[in-house]
Design an enzyme around this catalytic site. Structure first.
Site, mmCIF file in Angstrom:
data_model
loop_
_atom_site.group_PDB
_atom_site.id
_atom_site.type_symbol
_atom_site.label_atom_id
_atom_site.label_comp_id
_atom_site.label_asym_id
_atom_site.label_seq_id
_atom_site.Cartn_x
_atom_site.Cartn_y
_atom_site.Cartn_z
ATOM 1 N N GLN A 1 23.310 29.993 44.416
ATOM 2 C CA GLN A 1 24.509 29.851 44.874
ATOM 3 C C GLN A 1 24.301 30.302 46.496
ATOM 4 O O GLN A 1 25.327 30.066 47.290
ATOM 5 C CB GLN A 1 25.404 30.582 44.476
ATOM 6 C CG GLN A 1 25.766 30.361 42.894
ATOM 7 C CD GLN A 1 26.809 31.358 42.171
ATOM 8 O OE1 GLN A 1 27.617 32.067 43.074
ATOM 9 N NE2 GLN A 1 26.910 31.372 40.982
ATOM 10 N N HIS B 1 27.694 34.819 43.905
ATOM 11 C CA HIS B 1 28.728 35.189 44.468
ATOM 12 C C HIS B 1 28.748 35.732 46.181
ATOM 13 O O HIS B 1 28.684 36.901 46.105
ATOM 14 C CB HIS B 1 29.164 36.396 43.597
ATOM 15 C CG HIS B 1 29.737 35.820 42.378
ATOM 16 N ND1 HIS B 1 30.514 36.652 41.343
ATOM 17 C CD2 HIS B 1 29.404 34.528 41.697
ATOM 18 C CE1 HIS B 1 30.689 35.819 40.225
ATOM 19 N NE2 HIS B 1 30.038 34.615 40.393
ATOM 20 N N GLU C 1 42.073 32.441 39.771
ATOM 21 C CA GLU C 1 43.290 32.935 40.167
ATOM 22 C C GLU C 1 43.476 32.407 41.648
ATOM 23 O O GLU C 1 42.886 32.071 42.365
ATOM 24 C CB GLU C 1 43.375 34.696 40.481
ATOM 25 C CG GLU C 1 43.056 35.480 39.333
ATOM 26 C CD GLU C 1 42.926 37.117 39.854
ATOM 27 O OE1 GLU C 1 42.889 37.627 39.070
ATOM 28 O OE2 GLU C 1 43.191 37.441 40.926
ATOM 29 N N TYR D 1 43.591 43.582 44.554
ATOM 30 C CA TYR D 1 44.009 42.348 43.853
ATOM 31 C C TYR D 1 43.098 42.456 42.387
ATOM 32 O O TYR D 1 43.182 41.445 41.701
ATOM 33 C CB TYR D 1 43.619 40.951 44.501
ATOM 34 C CG TYR D 1 44.564 40.679 45.602
ATOM 35 C CD1 TYR D 1 45.646 39.966 45.202
ATOM 36 C CD2 TYR D 1 44.510 41.531 46.818
ATOM 37 C CE1 TYR D 1 46.569 39.539 46.294
ATOM 38 C CE2 TYR D 1 45.516 41.069 47.694
ATOM 39 C CZ TYR D 1 46.527 40.271 47.521
ATOM 40 O OH TYR D 1 47.551 40.325 48.590
ATOM 41 N N TYR E 1 30.898 36.053 30.108
ATOM 42 C CA TYR E 1 30.174 34.779 29.645
ATOM 43 C C TYR E 1 29.747 34.896 28.425
ATOM 44 O O TYR E 1 29.559 34.038 27.515
ATOM 45 C CB TYR E 1 29.273 34.298 30.932
ATOM 46 C CG TYR E 1 29.822 33.777 31.894
ATOM 47 C CD1 TYR E 1 30.576 32.820 32.301
ATOM 48 C CD2 TYR E 1 29.575 34.750 33.167
ATOM 49 C CE1 TYR E 1 31.025 32.494 33.424
ATOM 50 C CE2 TYR E 1 30.106 34.305 34.299
ATOM 51 C CZ TYR E 1 30.877 33.388 34.447
ATOM 52 O OH TYR E 1 31.529 33.013 35.771
#
Length: 541
Positions: free
Chosen positions: A246, A310, A404, A414, A425
């Site tokens: 990623q 991430h 979200e 949050y 997962y």
């Protein structure tokens, strides 16, 4: 060869020791996950611990059984083959060692093949990993001991190891992700492909005259002219990008005064596999030479992390000229999202020169990083500032469920990973809580996950009914969703582009009122979405 009765005993010993290891390992991983939350100061009652353990026995244990049984079968077969050269008093240790090493190799293989860095969360820490290996070793030792007691050490030497090859436990498959319900409204729109030669495009930005900049995740910045013509050579002078998984080149945003300053801002992964960051740089864009000059790194996350997942990476300017950058939790570091001493899992706010605004919520607070604007995020990949209503909106990836949409306010928490609607997962619970005092609930959550990426607030003239709505791209959902803010939160109005069945990485409102969409693929596309010409719903691909 084994007699039928001996074979049955062998089978029963294998099954009960394997199941025992799965049971104990499941309970151990649950306690390690809850311990990580407790170390954040979160109180967990006995009933919450019990319900979480029961949930994991139902949902995580079958997944772990599939992983462990394969490892156990191979390791114990090897131990059977080796035992003929090992004295009987050392055979228990042999089987135990084989089971532990077999599980370790299996976990390393699974982690290498899985999209996430570490599949089983408890194994992120050394104590958690050792507990799983210890349970495997215990099963191996009990298996060897049971065989010795039932067969005798001498006759046991004549056991045919090939009999173990027939011992397989059933594998329970995880449920796949489900696409959200069909749209309540249907729009007629036309799809035009402008460019179809982009390698995993990540972000789109508009310059004057309809010229576009597009980032490609491997580390290239491309220029697309208003007529859709792609410059064959990428823009030169980019920073060194860490591209893996990623990780790569993320967002590009021109300065509000780009016409005068020619400045752009780039977010990207920097470093190496064992020590990398999300970084932010500014530079001047020389369009005549297709080159960046005066490149300066103005921010990088602290601390460094390992792995390639991430990063967040979305950028947006606020009305006061400050710049916000979304960040990810690094996947294996999810608890860092609750620590103000870490940038991981936060949104940071800076001035364009990289200095920190003194009105940031934690500026000057001991033990807190001054750049943090909000925290408790997982992986924010959608960010837009609504100047008309003076609000910053974001969306973030949940795990399996729990994506979200949030209204970001300075200094607020949050929730991640203390609060989520999703599960891991593997089916394991990340937390017992879907709400917790002092932590913000989302305006909207997607369960099952759609993997949201890209976010725009529509304020164009072409789609009159869309005014003020949000458009949300979906990677796993392979669609575009139109979302409307309400007094109660937000609601999904309709689903678009599902007929393409392509991963949507970014979505932007163009200066012409059309919608521009990037698809995530090795041959990704730039699409232009406009109303159907004759109202008949004809589409051009």
């Amino acid at each position: 060869m084994l007699a039928v009765s001996a074979w049955r005993k062998l089978l029963l010993h294998f099954i009960w020791t394997c199941l025992l290891a799965v049971l104990l390992s499941t309970l151990a991983q649950t306690q390690f996950n809850l311990l990580a939350l407790q170390q954040l100061g979160i109180a967990i009652s006995f009933s919450e611990r019990l319900t979480t353990s029961l949930h994991d026995l139902r949902h995580f244990a079958p997944v772990y059984a599939a992983i462990f049984s394969c490892s156990y079968l191979v390791s114990q077969s090897i131990a059977f083959w080796l035992r003929r050269w090992v004295a009987s008093r050392w055979q228990v240790a042999l089987f135990a060692l084989a089971a532990g090493i077999g599980l370790l190799c299996t976990l390393l293989l699974v982690n290498a093949l899985a999209p996430m860095p570490t599949l089983i969360a408890a194994s992120r820490s050394l104590p958690g990993l050792l507990s799983l290996l210890l349970m495997a070793a215990l099963a191996g030792a009990l298996f060897a001991r049971a065989l010795q007691q039932s067969s005798g050490a001498g006759s046991n030497r004549q056991v045919d190891a090939s009999a173990l090859a027939a011992l397989l436990l059933p594998v329970m498959l995880l449920n796949g992700l489900v696409t959200p319900a069909a749209s309540a409204v249907e729009s007629d729109y036309r799809i035009e492909t402008l460019v179809n030669e982009l390698e995993h495009p990540w972000s789109l930005a508009f310059l004057s005259g309809g010229t576009m900049l597009v980032t490609e995740r491997p580390g290239r910045l491309r220029l697309i002219h208003a007529d859709g013509r792609l410059e064959p050579e990428p823009i030169a002078g980019l920073p060194t990008v860490f591209a893996s998984g990623q990780a790569g080149l993320f967002d590009v945003v021109p300065a509000p005064d780009f016409a005068q300053s020619q400045q752009i801002f780039l977010s990207y992964a920097c470093g190496r596999m064992r020590a990398n960051h999300t970084c932010l740089a500014r530079a001047r864009l020389d369009l005549s030479r297709l080159e960046l000059t005066e490149l300066t790194e103005i921010f990088r996350t602290y601390p460094a992390k390992t792995g390639n997942a991430h990063y967040g990476g979305r950028l947006a300017f606020l009305s006061d000229g400050s710049l916000v950058l979304s960040l990810g939790d690094g996947f294996d570091y999810r608890e860092e999202a609750q620590r103000l001493s870490s940038h991981l899992g936060s949104i940071v706010r800076l001035w364009p020169d990289g200095t920190v605004p003194e009105d940031n919520p934690f500026f000057g607070q001991t033990g807190a990083l001054a750049e943090i604007y909000s925290y408790g995020h997982r992986n924010v990949q959608g960010l837009v500032y609504d100047s008309a209503n003076q609000q910053l909106l974001s969306h973030e990836h949940g795990p399996k469920g729990g994506d979200e949409l949030n209204r970001i306010q300075p200094g607020l928490n949050y929730g991640w990973p203390v609060v989520t609607q999703g599960i891991d997962y593997t089916g394991a619970r990340i937390t017992p809580f879907t709400a917790y005092q002092g932590m913000q609930l989302p305006l909207l959550d997607w369960t099952p996950s759609i993997a949201p990426s890209g976010l725009t607030l529509y304020q164009g003239d072409l789609f009159v009914d869309w005014q003020g709505d949000l458009l949300v791209g979906a990677l796993a959902g392979r669609q575009l969703q139109r979302v409307r803010l309400t007094e109660q939160g937000a609601e999904i109005v309709e689903v678009l582009l599902a007929e393409l069945a392509e991963r949507i990485r970014d979505v932007r409102t163009g200066p012409d009122g059309a919608l521009y969409v990037l698809t995530d693929d090795a041959r990704g596309r730039l699409l232009r979405i406009t109303p159907a010409l004759d109202g008949a719903g004809a589409k051009v691909y």
